[in-house]
Design a protein around this motif. Structure first.
Motif, PDB file in Angstrom:
ATOM      1  N   GLN A 138      55.720  49.133  48.241  1.00  0.00           N
ATOM      2  CA  GLN A 138      56.366  48.920  47.080  1.00  0.00           C
ATOM      3  C   GLN A 138      55.762  49.254  45.863  1.00  0.00           C
ATOM      4  OE1 GLN A 138      58.653  45.532  47.028  1.00  0.00           O
ATOM      5  NE2 GLN A 138      59.696  45.921  48.766  1.00  0.00           N
ATOM      6  N   GLY A 139      54.546  49.804  45.863  1.00  0.00           N
ATOM      7  CA  GLY A 139      53.540  50.113  44.719  1.00  0.00           C
ATOM      8  C   GLY A 139      52.907  49.096  44.344  1.00  0.00           C
ATOM      9  N   TYR A 140      52.416  47.897  44.837  1.00  0.00           N
ATOM     10  CA  TYR A 140      51.726  46.734  44.262  1.00  0.00           C
ATOM     11  C   TYR A 140      50.485  46.584  44.894  1.00  0.00           C
ATOM     12  CZ  TYR A 140      56.180  45.568  42.414  1.00  0.00           C
ATOM     13  OH  TYR A 140      57.590  45.410  41.727  1.00  0.00           O
ATOM     14  N   ALA A 141      49.558  46.184  44.158  1.00  0.00           N
ATOM     15  CA  ALA A 141      48.106  45.813  44.760  1.00  0.00           C
ATOM     16  C   ALA A 141      47.924  44.307  44.643  1.00  0.00           C
ATOM     17  CB  ALA A 141      47.275  46.390  43.901  1.00  0.00           C
ATOM     18  N   HIS A 142      47.009  43.818  45.532  1.00  0.00           N
ATOM     19  CA  HIS A 142      47.124  42.450  45.471  1.00  0.00           C
ATOM     20  C   HIS A 142      45.118  42.172  45.611  1.00  0.00           C
ATOM     21  CE1 HIS A 142      46.983  43.028  49.696  1.00  0.00           C
ATOM     22  NE2 HIS A 142      46.180  42.083  49.749  1.00  0.00           N
ATOM     23  N   ASP A 143      45.058  40.911  45.083  1.00  0.00           N
ATOM     24  CA  ASP A 143      43.527  40.375  45.409  1.00  0.00           C
ATOM     25  C   ASP A 143      43.980  39.136  46.068  1.00  0.00           C
ATOM     26  OD1 ASP A 143      41.926  42.327  44.502  1.00  0.00           O
ATOM     27  OD2 ASP A 143      42.869  41.914  42.510  1.00  0.00           O
ATOM     28  N   THR A 144      43.148  38.459  46.947  1.00  0.00           N
ATOM     29  CA  THR A 144      43.160  37.319  47.897  1.00  0.00           C
ATOM     30  C   THR A 144      41.932  36.711  47.678  1.00  0.00           C
ATOM     31  OG1 THR A 144      44.890  38.342  49.393  1.00  0.00           O
ATOM     32  CG2 THR A 144      43.964  36.369  49.975  1.00  0.00           C
ATOM     33  N   GLU A 145      42.234  35.313  47.162  1.00  0.00           N
ATOM     34  CA  GLU A 145      41.061  34.470  46.961  1.00  0.00           C
ATOM     35  C   GLU A 145      41.126  33.210  47.565  1.00  0.00           C
ATOM     36  OE1 GLU A 145      41.033  33.546  42.724  1.00  0.00           O
ATOM     37  OE2 GLU A 145      40.900  35.807  42.120  1.00  0.00           O
ATOM     38  N   PRO A 146      40.402  33.041  48.800  1.00  0.00           N
ATOM     39  CA  PRO A 146      40.543  31.780  49.662  1.00  0.00           C
ATOM     40  C   PRO A 146      39.988  30.796  48.659  1.00  0.00           C
ATOM     41  CG  PRO A 146      39.363  33.574  50.987  1.00  0.00           C
ATOM     42  CD  PRO A 146      39.542  34.015  49.450  1.00  0.00           C
ATOM     43  N   GLN A 147      40.504  29.422  48.808  1.00  0.00           N
ATOM     44  CA  GLN A 147      40.032  28.422  48.131  1.00  0.00           C
ATOM     45  C   GLN A 147      39.384  27.308  48.900  1.00  0.00           C
ATOM     46  OE1 GLN A 147      40.720  28.358  44.562  1.00  0.00           O
ATOM     47  NE2 GLN A 147      40.868  30.521  45.248  1.00  0.00           N
ATOM     48  N   PRO A 148      38.288  26.531  48.378  1.00  0.00           N
ATOM     49  CA  PRO A 148      37.838  25.654  49.109  1.00  0.00           C
ATOM     50  C   PRO A 148      38.664  24.548  49.956  1.00  0.00           C
ATOM     51  CG  PRO A 148      36.801  25.558  47.242  1.00  0.00           C
ATOM     52  CD  PRO A 148      38.155  26.573  46.970  1.00  0.00           C
ATOM     53  N   ASP A 149      39.939  24.600  49.634  1.00  0.00           N
ATOM     54  CA  ASP A 149      40.631  23.363  49.950  1.00  0.00           C
ATOM     55  C   ASP A 149      41.548  24.187  51.365  1.00  0.00           C
ATOM     56  OD1 ASP A 149      42.763  24.910  48.800  1.00  0.00           O
ATOM     57  OD2 ASP A 149      43.546  23.120  47.583  1.00  0.00           O
ATOM     58  N   GLY A 150      41.264  25.480  51.615  1.00  0.00           N
ATOM     59  CA  GLY A 150      42.041  26.038  52.802  1.00  0.00           C
ATOM     60  C   GLY A 150      43.414  26.646  52.267  1.00  0.00           C
ATOM     61  N   THR A 151      43.550  26.619  51.004  1.00  0.00           N
ATOM     62  CA  THR A 151      44.571  27.402  50.457  1.00  0.00           C
ATOM     63  C   THR A 151      44.283  28.652  49.947  1.00  0.00           C
ATOM     64  OG1 THR A 151      44.496  26.423  48.274  1.00  0.00           O
ATOM     65  CG2 THR A 151      45.874  25.210  49.705  1.00  0.00           C
ATOM     66  N   PHE A 152      45.435  29.640  49.391  1.00  0.00           N
ATOM     67  CA  PHE A 152      44.787  30.851  49.075  1.00  0.00           C
ATOM     68  C   PHE A 152      45.648  31.450  47.476  1.00  0.00           C
ATOM     69  CE2 PHE A 152      44.247  31.081  53.688  1.00  0.00           C
ATOM     70  CZ  PHE A 152      43.229  31.873  53.682  1.00  0.00           C
ATOM     71  N   ILE A 153      44.961  31.937  46.938  1.00  0.00           N
ATOM     72  CA  ILE A 153      45.477  32.344  45.636  1.00  0.00           C
ATOM     73  C   ILE A 153      45.799  33.945  45.784  1.00  0.00           C
ATOM     74  CG2 ILE A 153      45.341  32.692  43.097  1.00  0.00           C
ATOM     75  CD1 ILE A 153      43.652  30.226  42.781  1.00  0.00           C
ATOM     76  N   ILE A 154      46.887  34.458  45.770  1.00  0.00           N
ATOM     77  CA  ILE A 154      46.989  36.077  45.826  1.00  0.00           C
ATOM     78  C   ILE A 154      47.879  36.366  44.588  1.00  0.00           C
ATOM     79  CG2 ILE A 154      48.336  37.808  47.089  1.00  0.00           C
ATOM     80  CD1 ILE A 154      48.083  34.389  48.570  1.00  0.00           C
ATOM     81  N   LEU A 155      46.841  37.146  43.904  1.00  0.00           N
ATOM     82  CA  LEU A 155      47.184  38.032  42.635  1.00  0.00           C
ATOM     83  C   LEU A 155      47.879  39.204  42.899  1.00  0.00           C
ATOM     84  CD1 LEU A 155      44.070  37.358  40.420  1.00  0.00           C
ATOM     85  CD2 LEU A 155      45.887  35.871  40.650  1.00  0.00           C
ATOM     86  N   ILE A 156      49.144  39.495  42.575  1.00  0.00           N
ATOM     87  CA  ILE A 156      49.631  40.734  42.886  1.00  0.00           C
ATOM     88  C   ILE A 156      50.087  41.437  41.315  1.00  0.00           C
ATOM     89  CG2 ILE A 156      52.066  41.605  43.734  1.00  0.00           C
ATOM     90  CD1 ILE A 156      52.197  38.938  45.062  1.00  0.00           C
ATOM     91  N   ARG A 157      49.802  42.753  41.296  1.00  0.00           N
ATOM     92  CA  ARG A 157      50.314  43.587  40.199  1.00  0.00           C
ATOM     93  C   ARG A 157      50.608  44.921  40.480  1.00  0.00           C
ATOM     94  NH1 ARG A 157      45.561  43.337  42.001  1.00  0.00           N
ATOM     95  NH2 ARG A 157      43.908  45.139  42.146  1.00  0.00           N
ATOM     96  N   HIS A 158      51.085  45.561  39.555  1.00  0.00           N
ATOM     97  CA  HIS A 158      51.391  47.040  39.827  1.00  0.00           C
ATOM     98  C   HIS A 158      50.297  47.912  39.954  1.00  0.00           C
ATOM     99  CE1 HIS A 158      55.666  46.849  38.575  1.00  0.00           C
ATOM    100  NE2 HIS A 158      55.255  46.061  37.568  1.00  0.00           N
ATOM    101  N   GLU A 159      50.408  48.588  41.116  1.00  0.00           N
ATOM    102  CA  GLU A 159      49.202  49.456  41.425  1.00  0.00           C
ATOM    103  C   GLU A 159      48.927  50.544  40.449  1.00  0.00           C
ATOM    104  OE1 GLU A 159      47.796  50.700  45.799  1.00  0.00           O
ATOM    105  OE2 GLU A 159      49.749  51.346  45.309  1.00  0.00           O
ATOM    106  N   SER A 160      47.563  50.623  39.944  1.00  0.00           N
ATOM    107  CA  SER A 160      47.538  51.647  38.927  1.00  0.00           C
ATOM    108  C   SER A 160      46.903  52.852  39.509  1.00  0.00           C
ATOM    109  CB  SER A 160      46.512  51.035  37.816  1.00  0.00           C
ATOM    110  OG  SER A 160      45.889  49.970  37.971  1.00  0.00           O
TER     111      SER A 160
END
Length: 74
Positions: free
Chosen positions: A52-74
């Motif tokens: 769908q034209g989006y990029a993402h960055d995934t950041e594993p966290q020390p507590d075992g959860t994840f932060i996923i940053l999603i943006r329009h692909e440039s």
């Protein structure tokens, strides 16, 4: 304008996190990103974002959860 749409989907059951992401992406404006908080890495989401034209960055966290940053692909 706030440059971030935050979705805290930790501990929600599928398909609710995917539904929340889909709703947020419909609201996403240029320069904004979605910050998705999850308790597991959403592997099925990645190819959907790419198609769908989006990029993402995934950041594993020390507590075992994840932060996923999603943006329009440039």
């Amino acid at each position: 304008m706030n440059d971030e749409i935050l979705i805290d989907a930790r501990w929600l059951e599928p398909p609710e996190p995917m539904e929340k992401v889909t709703q947020a992406l419909a609201l996403l404006r240029p320069g904004q990103h979605v910050r998705l908080l999850l308790h597991r890495e959403p592997f099925p989401l990645y190819p959907i974002l790419k198609s769908q034209g989006y990029a993402h960055d995934t950041e594993p966290q020390p507590d075992g959860t994840f932060i996923i940053l999603i943006r329009h692909e440039s």
